[in-house]
Design a protein around this motif. Structure first.
Motif, PDB file in Angstrom:
ATOM      1  N   ARG A 101       8.230  -8.710  17.252  1.00  0.00           N
ATOM      2  CA  ARG A 101       7.030  -9.348  16.729  1.00  0.00           C
ATOM      3  C   ARG A 101       6.579  -8.580  15.495  1.00  0.00           C
ATOM      4  N   GLY A 102       5.867  -9.255  14.630  1.00  0.00           N
ATOM      5  CA  GLY A 102       5.408  -8.610  13.408  1.00  0.00           C
ATOM      6  C   GLY A 102       6.492  -8.568  12.346  1.00  0.00           C
ATOM      7  N   GLN A 103       6.077  -8.253  11.131  1.00  0.00           N
ATOM      8  CA  GLN A 103       6.980  -8.282   9.986  1.00  0.00           C
ATOM      9  C   GLN A 103       7.321  -6.884   9.455  1.00  0.00           C
ATOM     10  N   LEU A 104       6.746  -5.849  10.040  1.00  0.00           N
ATOM     11  CA  LEU A 104       7.028  -4.492   9.588  1.00  0.00           C
ATOM     12  C   LEU A 104       8.117  -3.883  10.461  1.00  0.00           C
ATOM     13  N   VAL A 105       9.198  -3.434   9.826  1.00  0.00           N
ATOM     14  CA  VAL A 105      10.370  -2.945  10.553  1.00  0.00           C
ATOM     15  C   VAL A 105      10.690  -1.525  10.107  1.00  0.00           C
ATOM     16  N   LEU A 106      10.823  -0.623  11.050  1.00  0.00           N
ATOM     17  CA  LEU A 106      11.277   0.734  10.756  1.00  0.00           C
ATOM     18  C   LEU A 106      12.785   0.786  10.937  1.00  0.00           C
ATOM     19  N   VAL A 107      13.471   1.398   9.973  1.00  0.00           N
ATOM     20  CA  VAL A 107      14.926   1.499  10.011  1.00  0.00           C
ATOM     21  C   VAL A 107      15.313   2.974   9.971  1.00  0.00           C
ATOM     22  N   LEU A 108      16.029   3.440  10.977  1.00  0.00           N
ATOM     23  CA  LEU A 108      16.469   4.830  11.037  1.00  0.00           C
ATOM     24  C   LEU A 108      17.962   4.886  10.716  1.00  0.00           C
ATOM     25  N   ASN A 175      16.698 -12.965   4.089  1.00  0.00           N
ATOM     26  CA  ASN A 175      15.597 -13.690   4.736  1.00  0.00           C
ATOM     27  C   ASN A 175      14.239 -13.326   4.154  1.00  0.00           C
ATOM     28  N   GLY A 176      14.252 -12.600   3.045  1.00  0.00           N
ATOM     29  CA  GLY A 176      13.017 -12.331   2.336  1.00  0.00           C
ATOM     30  C   GLY A 176      12.397 -10.968   2.558  1.00  0.00           C
ATOM     31  N   TYR A 177      13.075 -10.083   3.287  1.00  0.00           N
ATOM     32  CA  TYR A 177      12.539  -8.752   3.521  1.00  0.00           C
ATOM     33  C   TYR A 177      12.771  -7.848   2.302  1.00  0.00           C
ATOM     34  N   HIS A 178      11.770  -7.032   1.987  1.00  0.00           N
ATOM     35  CA  HIS A 178      11.935  -5.968   1.010  1.00  0.00           C
ATOM     36  C   HIS A 178      12.454  -4.744   1.764  1.00  0.00           C
ATOM     37  N   VAL A 179      13.498  -4.134   1.250  1.00  0.00           N
ATOM     38  CA  VAL A 179      14.084  -2.958   1.893  1.00  0.00           C
ATOM     39  C   VAL A 179      13.726  -1.743   1.051  1.00  0.00           C
ATOM     40  N   VAL A 180      12.818  -0.924   1.563  1.00  0.00           N
ATOM     41  CA  VAL A 180      12.340   0.237   0.812  1.00  0.00           C
ATOM     42  C   VAL A 180      12.716   1.498   1.575  1.00  0.00           C
ATOM     43  N   GLY A 182      12.693   6.129   1.516  1.00  0.00           N
ATOM     44  CA  GLY A 182      12.365   7.409   0.917  1.00  0.00           C
ATOM     45  C   GLY A 182      13.545   7.960   0.137  1.00  0.00           C
ATOM     46  N   HIS A 183      13.281   8.447  -1.066  1.00  0.00           N
ATOM     47  CA  HIS A 183      14.355   8.957  -1.921  1.00  0.00           C
ATOM     48  C   HIS A 183      13.782  10.023  -2.839  1.00  0.00           C
ATOM     49  N   LEU A 184      14.450  11.174  -2.919  1.00  0.00           N
ATOM     50  CA  LEU A 184      13.935  12.288  -3.714  1.00  0.00           C
ATOM     51  C   LEU A 184      13.860  11.967  -5.196  1.00  0.00           C
ATOM     52  N   GLN A 185      14.663  11.016  -5.670  1.00  0.00           N
ATOM     53  CA  GLN A 185      14.639  10.628  -7.075  1.00  0.00           C
ATOM     54  C   GLN A 185      13.945   9.271  -7.275  1.00  0.00           C
ATOM     55  N   GLY A 186      13.160   8.857  -6.304  1.00  0.00           N
ATOM     56  CA  GLY A 186      12.498   7.565  -6.382  1.00  0.00           C
ATOM     57  C   GLY A 186      11.221   7.593  -7.212  1.00  0.00           C
ATOM     58  N   THR A 187      10.593   6.449  -7.301  1.00  0.00           N
ATOM     59  CA  THR A 187       9.300   6.349  -7.979  1.00  0.00           C
ATOM     60  C   THR A 187       8.192   6.827  -7.030  1.00  0.00           C
ATOM     61  N   PRO A 188       7.034   7.212  -7.559  1.00  0.00           N
ATOM     62  CA  PRO A 188       5.960   7.724  -6.697  1.00  0.00           C
ATOM     63  C   PRO A 188       5.581   6.736  -5.596  1.00  0.00           C
ATOM     64  N   PHE A 189       5.566   7.217  -4.375  1.00  0.00           N
ATOM     65  CA  PHE A 189       5.351   6.337  -3.228  1.00  0.00           C
ATOM     66  C   PHE A 189       3.989   5.654  -3.255  1.00  0.00           C
ATOM     67  N   PHE A 190       2.934   6.385  -3.560  1.00  0.00           N
ATOM     68  CA  PHE A 190       1.595   5.837  -3.437  1.00  0.00           C
ATOM     69  C   PHE A 190       1.245   4.856  -4.563  1.00  0.00           C
ATOM     70  N   SER A 191       2.137   4.713  -5.534  1.00  0.00           N
ATOM     71  CA  SER A 191       1.924   3.700  -6.564  1.00  0.00           C
ATOM     72  C   SER A 191       2.584   2.375  -6.196  1.00  0.00           C
ATOM     73  N   TYR A 192       3.342   2.355  -5.105  1.00  0.00           N
ATOM     74  CA  TYR A 192       4.029   1.137  -4.669  1.00  0.00           C
ATOM     75  C   TYR A 192       3.061   0.201  -3.961  1.00  0.00           C
ATOM     76  N   ILE A 193       2.983  -1.026  -4.452  1.00  0.00           N
ATOM     77  CA  ILE A 193       2.135  -2.050  -3.843  1.00  0.00           C
ATOM     78  C   ILE A 193       3.035  -3.153  -3.298  1.00  0.00           C
ATOM     79  N   PRO A 194       3.125  -3.314  -1.986  1.00  0.00           N
ATOM     80  CA  PRO A 194       4.012  -4.334  -1.413  1.00  0.00           C
ATOM     81  C   PRO A 194       3.640  -5.733  -1.899  1.00  0.00           C
ATOM     82  N   ALA A 195       4.657  -6.495  -2.271  1.00  0.00           N
ATOM     83  CA  ALA A 195       4.441  -7.870  -2.725  1.00  0.00           C
ATOM     84  C   ALA A 195       4.491  -8.853  -1.567  1.00  0.00           C
ATOM     85  N   ASP A 196       4.869  -8.369  -0.374  1.00  0.00           N
ATOM     86  CA  ASP A 196       5.025  -9.236   0.791  1.00  0.00           C
ATOM     87  C   ASP A 196       4.792  -8.403   2.032  1.00  0.00           C
ATOM     88  N   ASP A 197       4.531  -9.074   3.163  1.00  0.00           N
ATOM     89  CA  ASP A 197       4.336  -8.322   4.404  1.00  0.00           C
ATOM     90  C   ASP A 197       5.632  -8.125   5.180  1.00  0.00           C
TER      91      ASP A 197
END
Length: 254
Positions: A101-108, A175-180, A182-197
């Motif tokens: 249920r829900g649209q937020l998925v944790l991937v390990l 199916n429309g999921y954004h796959v985000v 953590g990455h040491l060379q990524g863009t600043p995390f707190f500036s990311y604004i999700p475009a979808d749930d």
């Protein structure tokens, strides 16, 4: 109620096998140790196959009439228990899938420390992530240490071990999921604004990070800020920060 005194009893040997990944895989069952975990198991939709009670300790309450109850000698009980102080009660529980249920998925992706996996499952539930995907390299979510770290969340989360995590994520992406991730060379995390749930948040292994195949699917690579000299955060800590921040942005009123 059946009384068992020998640690070599066939039932005891079977229950002891559930402390191993091979035994859990062969039987489809796992052990829940301690009164809190047994209570969580009884309150869940997971089928109970047996309850084990150590002689000389208070008899567990609330055991359903159709669940076999076995009283074990101290020696037999200790041979099955993984913890030093299992509080005199354990349950044999059948693994089952909780409906997603829900649209937020944790991937390990290759998170190998059982404590980290359990903590991430527990935090996922608290943050509103109700699905967790695992790569084959991850620690077994039903191992004793992982179970203890979940503090019962294991019984309420949709867990899926993926034979090919890249293939599963590619399907979710289609199916429309954004796959985000953590990455040491990524863009600043707190500036990311999700475009979808619909978000899959990927947490990589403690030593190697996100695998190459999964990394190639990421729509956003995000880096947590590091003010000091440390290179990275513990996987469970990093994942917890990210889950809560994403949930705050995506889930109205969270």
């Amino acid at each position: 109620m059946e009384l068992i005194s020998s640690a070599q009893n066939p039932k005891v040997r079977y229950w002891r096998s559930l402390q191993t990944s091979k035994g859990r895989k062969a039987s489809g069952c796992f052990l829940a140790e301690g009164r809190t975990m047994v209570a969580e198991a009884m309150a869940s939709s997971f089928p109970l196959r047996a309850v084990l009670w150590e002689e000389g300790t208070p008899m567990p309450e609330g055991i359903p009439d159709d669940v076999p109850l076995y009283q074990l000698s101290a020696a037999a009980f200790a041979s099955v228990a993984e913890t030093v102080t299992p509080q005199g009660v354990m349950a044999v529980v059948e693994q089952r899938a909780v409906s997603p249920r829900g649209q937020l998925v944790l991937v390990l992706d290759g998170v190998q420390d059982p404590g980290n996996v359990g903590t991430l499952i527990r935090t996922a539930e608290c943050a509103g992530f109700h699905q967790v995907l695992f790569s084959p390299q991850c620690a077994d979510p039903f191992s004793p240490k992982t179970l203890r770290s979940t503090m019962g969340s294991i019984f309420r989360m949709h867990l899926r071990r993926c034979a090919d995590l890249t293939e599963v994520l590619a399907q979710m992406q289609s199916n429309g999921y954004h796959v985000v991730g953590g990455h040491l060379q990524g863009t600043p995390f707190f500036s990311y604004i999700p475009a979808d749930d619909r978000i899959c948040l990927v947490i990589g292994s403690e030593g190697n990070g996100i695998s190459a195949g999964v990394n190639g699917l990421l729509t956003h690579r995000l880096r947590l800020p590091m003010a000091g000299g440390a290179e990275s955060l513990n996987a469970a800590v990093a994942g917890s920060i990210m889950m809560y921040h994403l949930a705050h942005q995506v889930l109205q009123g969270f």
